[in-house]
Design an enzyme around this catalytic site. Structure first.
Site, PDB file in Angstrom:
ATOM      1  N   PRO A   1       0.882  -0.876   0.115  1.00  0.00           N
ATOM      2  CA  PRO A   1       0.214  -0.245  -0.139  1.00  0.00           C
ATOM      3  C   PRO A   1       0.853   0.868   0.072  1.00  0.00           C
ATOM      4  O   PRO A   1       0.406   2.192  -0.161  1.00  0.00           O
ATOM      5  CB  PRO A   1      -1.041  -0.916   0.994  1.00  0.00           C
ATOM      6  CG  PRO A   1      -0.400  -1.310   1.908  1.00  0.00           C
ATOM      7  CD  PRO A   1       0.649  -2.312   1.720  1.00  0.00           C
ATOM      8  N   LYS A   2       2.442   1.431  -0.003  1.00  0.00           N
ATOM      9  CA  LYS A   2       3.186   2.730  -0.129  1.00  0.00           C
ATOM     10  C   LYS A   2       3.516   2.630  -1.595  1.00  0.00           C
ATOM     11  O   LYS A   2       4.999   3.236  -1.371  1.00  0.00           O
ATOM     12  CB  LYS A   2       3.840   2.240   1.273  1.00  0.00           C
ATOM     13  CG  LYS A   2       2.771   2.705   2.267  1.00  0.00           C
ATOM     14  CD  LYS A   2       3.956   3.185   3.509  1.00  0.00           C
ATOM     15  CE  LYS A   2       3.443   3.098   5.205  1.00  0.00           C
ATOM     16  NZ  LYS A   2       4.012   3.838   5.980  1.00  0.00           N
ATOM     17  N   ASN A   3       3.294   1.701  -1.844  1.00  0.00           N
ATOM     18  CA  ASN A   3       3.846   1.968  -3.791  1.00  0.00           C
ATOM     19  C   ASN A   3       3.335   3.497  -4.365  1.00  0.00           C
ATOM     20  O   ASN A   3       2.548   2.640  -4.898  1.00  0.00           O
ATOM     21  CB  ASN A   3       4.024   0.801  -4.087  1.00  0.00           C
ATOM     22  CG  ASN A   3       4.087   0.334  -5.273  1.00  0.00           C
ATOM     23  OD1 ASN A   3       4.692   1.329  -6.748  1.00  0.00           O
ATOM     24  ND2 ASN A   3       4.881  -0.666  -5.795  1.00  0.00           N
TER      25      ASN A   3
END
Lengths: 357, 332
Positions: free
Chosen positions: A114-116
């Protein structure tokens, strides 16, 4: 995620061993063996094989089904490689593929990573191309259920809402997120976004929405005093009304009661009260009222700052002492000006006050 | 749980001095380790990695293990002849993040002439959108980071005239929030990293007047936690890289002294890896070049004598910025 089949690459066959890739000469990262890379990178054989084939097809500008499959593998190896995502998009377009399956595909990756940045941006491209954002609230809600402060997910939700004007139910969403964690600054920021996008605030009028937001925030502050986000939201809301930070009697009474009757010394309360004093001085500057109140305000500010600097927030003592000193300078300046130009004070001050808000 | 403030405890046996030699070794060895597959995974940010490592070495007056000509050649090879932009490594698409890092490396070594400067200018210009914002590459991702990287690139090339600066400033102003901080796009949450970009941008174009200085500086020093470390947003854990984003912003605003330097220094020093060198995000984690440069640069801002003076706007040695005759706005 329970499904782990996509995480691993079981029985991965190297591209060089696949018959359908026989016609391609893989392209290594360096032109010749003698070349010395500046930063030496040790790739796994599978990783290197895949990217060598990718470089080869990218150089030829090949956009085929097998390249699409190759990007799939390349993304599995490294979902943060933005070149691959761009190439995948171009390939889909060139093959005139239905983009819908990409929604499911990116959803899977987003929920794993989710932090890409790259995958969120790619998803945005797909959604924009499809002109269909009907799945985006659900997806961001899922990502936020995992990490309620995920910057990418909030940012994405904001941009989707703005682009597709989907504000229905969003105040309730913000309320729920704040309910889950009252210290979640992202949720408070989102609330500010939604409130400002769905309401018109004009001429500094304290509308019903503003009143109810003030009540909402004071309620949260009452339950948890030491909450920077709620205090900060309160300032943001008050900035819409004339009188700004000290323009709401309800808030002023609330603070007064906390400080004097309940003896509360939370630094956010004190800081809020300090800013009210500054604002008061700004508004009444060079008026008769202001001249009279100046010394009183100064004493008050000095007291508050000293309390903060020596007792309640020693870490930031430099800040509090700075505030104290700068206010003292303002008072001295006002006093000097009053003595130097006593006659013009009334017109000037009335003017600057009324344009202030 | 929600009532507890998020923070960490600095271990008592954590390093208390700067491990200079270890850091030189760490950076020069980074990626040479055969087991270091992680590094292979980061080819998409290799030029940035080089900028972090090489700047760290420069700040502690050490030499890279590679000869500088090789490094310059490598940057040159990463320039795309078509667009003029620079990519993370050969075979990748150009991106503004790496274009800036490439230029920073060349500027540091006084070799900007090695590449097609007009190409870079053309590339940066092509990224500007009608609303003044900048996309990171041809894929159109918009972010305040890219506004900052774009103006910094042009500033290092002395070509700020190439873009619509007024529009660019207008956009940055739109990213300013009700709490005086900056987010990645209009209305995005304030975040110390993006505040650095916003303040840095305004420092480069001499428009720090746009900021309500003391309110923002207060928000920034509120990021300091009892452990001494700095976090990036309310209620987040401290991390060495925020020591840089927060401190450099405060330095540009002339309010560096508002944080408690002693406890911050203790926190940063505790984030060193005593065995292999390098800095981590928090004590006890795995070190990397990213946290190493920002740890060292933050210590420089805190006045550490054995580290070269760093420029808070450019995150490059002050001596380089002076050689280039650049004067970013720094409030006193």
């Amino acid at each position: 995620m329970a499904d782990s089949s996509d995480d691993e690459v079981p029985k991965h066959v190297l591209f060089k061993d696949r018959p359908e890739w026989k016609d391609i000469e893989p392209l290594g990262e360096y032109d010749s063996d003698e070349e010395q890379p500046v930063v030496n990178i040790e790739y796994s054989a599978e990783f290197k094989d895949c990217y060598d084939y990718f470089r080869a097809v990218a150089q030829k500008r090949e956009y085929t089904q097998r390249v699409l499959d190759l990007t799939d593998t390349a993304i599995k190896f490294n979902p943060a490689n933005y070149t691959i995502w761009g190439y995948r998009f171009d390939t889909l377009k060139a093959l005139e593929k239905d983009l819908r399956p990409e929604l499911e595909y990116t959803k899977r990756i987003i929920l794993k990573q989710p932090k890409n940045y790259q995958v969120w941006n790619y998803r945005n491209l797909i959604v924009t191309e499809l002109q269909d954002a009907s799945n985006e609230k659900e997806l961001t809600a899922l990502a936020l259920a995992e990490d309620s402060k995920n910057y990418h997910a909030w940012d994405y939700r904001i941009s989707i809402l703005r682009d597709f004007k989907m504000y229905d139910g969003e105040l309730e969403f913000a309320t729920q997120m704040i309910e889950d964690d009252v210290r979640n600054n992202s949720a408070w920021n989102y609330r500010d976004f939604v409130i400002h996008r769905t309401n018109n605030f004009w001429d500094g009028v304290e509308t019903d929405v503003i009143k109810s937001e003030i009540e909402y925030t004071l309620d949260k502050i009452t339950k948890l005093m030491d909450n920077e986000s709620a205090w900060s939201y309160l300032r943001g809301i008050l900035a819409n009304i004339s009188g700004g930070i000290c323009g709401s009697k309800r808030v002023n009474d609330f603070c007064h009661n906390l400080y004097y009757n309940k003896g509360n010394r939370c630094r956010f309360l004190l800081s809020f009260m300090l800013d009210c004093c500054f604002r008061d001085h700004e508004v009444t500057y060079r008026t008769k009222e202001g001249d009279e109140r100046g010394p009183q305000l100064l004493a008050r500010i000095k007291e508050l700052c000293l309390e903060l600097a020596t007792e309640h927030d020693v870490t930031r003592k430099q800040y509090w002492m700075h505030l104290s000193k700068s206010f003292e300078k303002m008072i001295i300046k006002a006093e000097l000006e009053r003595q130097l130009y006593p006659s013009s004070e009334d017109e000037d001050s009335t003017c600057s006050c009324s344009t202030e808000d | 749980m929600a009532k507890l403030m998020k923070d960490i405890e600095v271990p008592s046996d954590a390093p208390k001095e700067i491990l200079f030699e270890k850091h030189v070794q760490f950076i020069n060895e980074y990626g040479k380790d055969e087991d270091n597959f992680e590094y292979g995974m980061t080819d998409y940010l290799r030029l940035s990695g080089m900028y972090w490592g090489l700047t760290a070495l420069e700040l502690i007056n050490a030499q890279p293990s590679q000869c500088k000509d090789n490094i310059i050649d490598y940057v040159k090879k990463c320039q795309d002849t078509n667009s003029g932009g620079i990519s993370a490594c050969t075979g990748h698409d150009p991106h503004i993040l790496h274009t800036l890092c490439g230029i920073q490396i060349l500027a540091m070594y006084d070799r900007v002439d090695a590449i097609d400067v007009e190409g870079v200018v053309k590339y940066v210009k092509s990224l500007q959108q009608p609303d003044g914002s900048f996309s990171g590459d041809k894929w159109g991702e918009i972010d305040l980071r890219f506004s900052f990287c774009s103006v910094m690139t042009l500033s290092l090339l002395n070509r700020l005239d190439a873009i619509d600066l007024e529009k660019a400033i207008e956009y940055v102003e739109k990213c300013k929030n009700f709490d005086e901080g900056f987010g990645s796009r209009p209305q995005s949450e304030s975040h110390a990293g993006l505040i650095f970009c916003g303040v840095g941008f305004l420092s480069l174009v001499n428009r720090l007047d746009i900021i309500n200085r003391d309110s923002l500086a207060w928000w920034l020093c509120e990021r300091q936690l009892p452990s001494g470390g700095l976090c990036g947003r309310p209620e987040k854990l401290p991390d060495v890289c925020y020591s840089w984003w927060v401190l450099s912003s405060l330095a540009m605003l002339g309010r560096l002294h508002w944080v408690d330097g002693d406890s911050l220094k203790t926190f940063i020093l505790a984030c060193q890896d005593a065995e292999i060198g390098g800095f981590t995000d928090r004590p006890g984690n795995v070190p990397d070049p990213f946290h190493t440069i920002f740890g060292l640069a933050a210590l420089s801002l805190l006045g550490e004598k054995h580290i070269q003076q760093v420029n808070p706007t450019y995150c490059m040695p002050q001596s380089v910025i002076e050689r280039l005759g650049l004067k970013p706005q720094i409030l006193t």
